[in-house]
Design an enzyme around this catalytic site. Structure first.
Site, PDB file in Angstrom:
ATOM      1  N   HIS A  45      13.198  -2.377  28.115  1.00 51.78           N
ATOM      2  CA  HIS A  45      14.646  -3.736  27.493  1.00 51.78           C
ATOM      3  C   HIS A  45      14.631  -2.933  25.612  1.00 51.78           C
ATOM      4  O   HIS A  45      13.686  -2.732  25.204  1.00 51.78           O
ATOM      5  CB  HIS A  45      13.913  -5.129  27.561  1.00 51.78           C
ATOM      6  CG  HIS A  45      14.585  -5.821  27.235  1.00 51.78           C
ATOM      7  ND1 HIS A  45      15.361  -6.353  28.496  1.00 51.78           N
ATOM      8  CD2 HIS A  45      15.175  -6.919  26.565  1.00 51.78           C
ATOM      9  CE1 HIS A  45      16.791  -7.345  28.347  1.00 51.78           C
ATOM     10  NE2 HIS A  45      16.143  -7.237  26.841  1.00 51.78           N
ATOM     11  N   SER A  92      21.445  -7.726  27.992  1.00 57.14           N
ATOM     12  CA  SER A  92      19.912  -8.877  28.324  1.00 57.14           C
ATOM     13  C   SER A  92      20.555 -10.107  28.202  1.00 57.14           C
ATOM     14  O   SER A  92      21.396 -10.125  28.877  1.00 57.14           O
ATOM     15  CB  SER A  92      19.158  -8.522  26.791  1.00 57.14           C
ATOM     16  OG  SER A  92      18.335  -9.486  27.334  1.00 57.14           O
ATOM     17  N   ASP A 126      10.948  -2.958  31.991  1.00 58.39           N
ATOM     18  CA  ASP A 126      11.513  -3.628  31.143  1.00 58.39           C
ATOM     19  C   ASP A 126      11.681  -5.177  32.525  1.00 58.39           C
ATOM     20  O   ASP A 126      10.998  -4.362  34.194  1.00 58.39           O
ATOM     21  CB  ASP A 126      13.512  -3.325  31.304  1.00 58.39           C
ATOM     22  CG  ASP A 126      14.045  -4.724  30.580  1.00 58.39           C
ATOM     23  OD1 ASP A 126      13.375  -5.984  30.817  1.00 58.39           O
ATOM     24  OD2 ASP A 126      15.018  -4.836  31.032  1.00 58.39           O
TER      25      ASP A 126
END
Length: 319
Positions: A293, A166, A263
């Protein structure tokens, strides 16, 4: 080289259980203060991770500050027994605001064991207290330290990987570009795990997956507002790497990019993989169609996490 558009398959049943649990605990990331977001991510970590795996050596260290007069940068070294292991500088996710070495402790332990690698998890400063570019200064300093100082833990410092999920995937991509431009440190491979790569591009996955799958479109906007003080900075290649010119991308190390079908960041990860490939960089791309995610931190509930971690470990071994 890649499919025209990554898809989402059928949502994994264990992921559905995870989402139900997050709803039960009312886990939200962007409806309060930065401190609220940090507390919520810690709660989520405690809910979703399993018992920590044993690693031969786990040691907290301090990395010299990025610049004169700054505070040392905390880091944690995970080292399996033996010698000659690849070296990994790891940057945790959390939207540049939340997350820390503890929220990603178990992921680093699993990677150290499965890849037989020395992992250095870098605790970079976070927004809004330290907005862009302060976190990238810490990340770059962490990569430099790792490249020079992990031989005492049994690492082969000639083999250096940067990895992160991320926001940490963003930092891994940015550090790779910085290192290529500055000529140091040498980076053999960048592993970008559902990375944030662009600012406000209207990617289809932001609408398709923008609500109901843990990370929301609202969360993404809120995190960027904490991270970027001046909107013009959001267009710098060292804030979001999709801004980089193709000749700069061409200098980047080989890459592995992982995305998830459900995601909101899926399409920007895919787009960055395509840009790297078109610039001539060796790229491997993997889309986990049934995942959300953050699934690499959910091994306590989502069985597929172990497959994902093993896939990442294989990429470390490839370096």
């Amino acid at each position: 080289m890649f499919e025209d558009q990554p898809v989402r398959g059928e949502l994994d049943g264990h992921v559905e259980n995870m989402l139900d649990l997050l709803n039960d605990y009312d886990i939200t990331l962007s409806e309060g203060t930065p401190e609220d977001a940090r507390e919520q991510l810690t709660v989520m970590t405690n809910l979703s991770t399993g018992a920590p795996e044993d690693v031969d050596t786990v040691e907290n260290v301090e990395i010299p500050a990025a610049g004169d007069g700054g505070e040392p940068i905390p880091a944690r070294v995970y080292a399996p027994a033996g010698e000659g292991h690849p070296t990994v500088t790891f940057f945790h996710g959390g939207g540049f605001v939340a997350g820390d070495m503890d929220t990603h402790d178990e992921l680093c332990r699993m990677l150290a064991n499965r890849a037989e690698a020395v992992i250095v998890s870098v605790e970079y400063r976070k927004a809004p207290e330290a907005s862009w570019p302060e976190p990238i200064k810490d990340a770059y300093a962490g990569a430099q330290w790792t490249a020079r100082n992990t031989d005492e833990y049994g690492a082969d410092t000639d083999t250096h990987v940067v990895a992160g999920d991320s926001a940490g995937g963003n930092l891994s991509a940015v550090v790779s570009l910085m290192a290529a431009e500055r000529g140091m440190p040498d980076i053999d491979r960048q592993l970008l795990l559902y990375p944030a790569t662009t600012y406000m591009d209207p990617m289809p996955s932001r609408a398709q997956n923008g609500d109901g799958y843990f990370l929301t479109a609202q969360d993404m906007l809120w995190f960027v507002k904490q991270y970027i003080d001046d909107e013009i900075d959001a267009h710098h290649p060292w804030s979001f790497p999709l801004n980089a010119r193709r000749d700069k991308l061409a200098e980047a190390p080989p890459a592995y990019v992982l995305t998830c079908g459900f995601d909101p960041l899926r399409d920007e990860g895919h787009a960055y993989a395509q840009e790297l490939a078109e610039a001539g960089v060796e790229v491997e791309y993997s889309n986990h169609e049934s995942m959300i995610h953050g699934f690499l931190n959910m091994e306590g509930i989502v069985d597929h996490t172990y497959e994902g971690v093993e896939e990442v470990a294989e990429q470390i071994r490839k370096a």
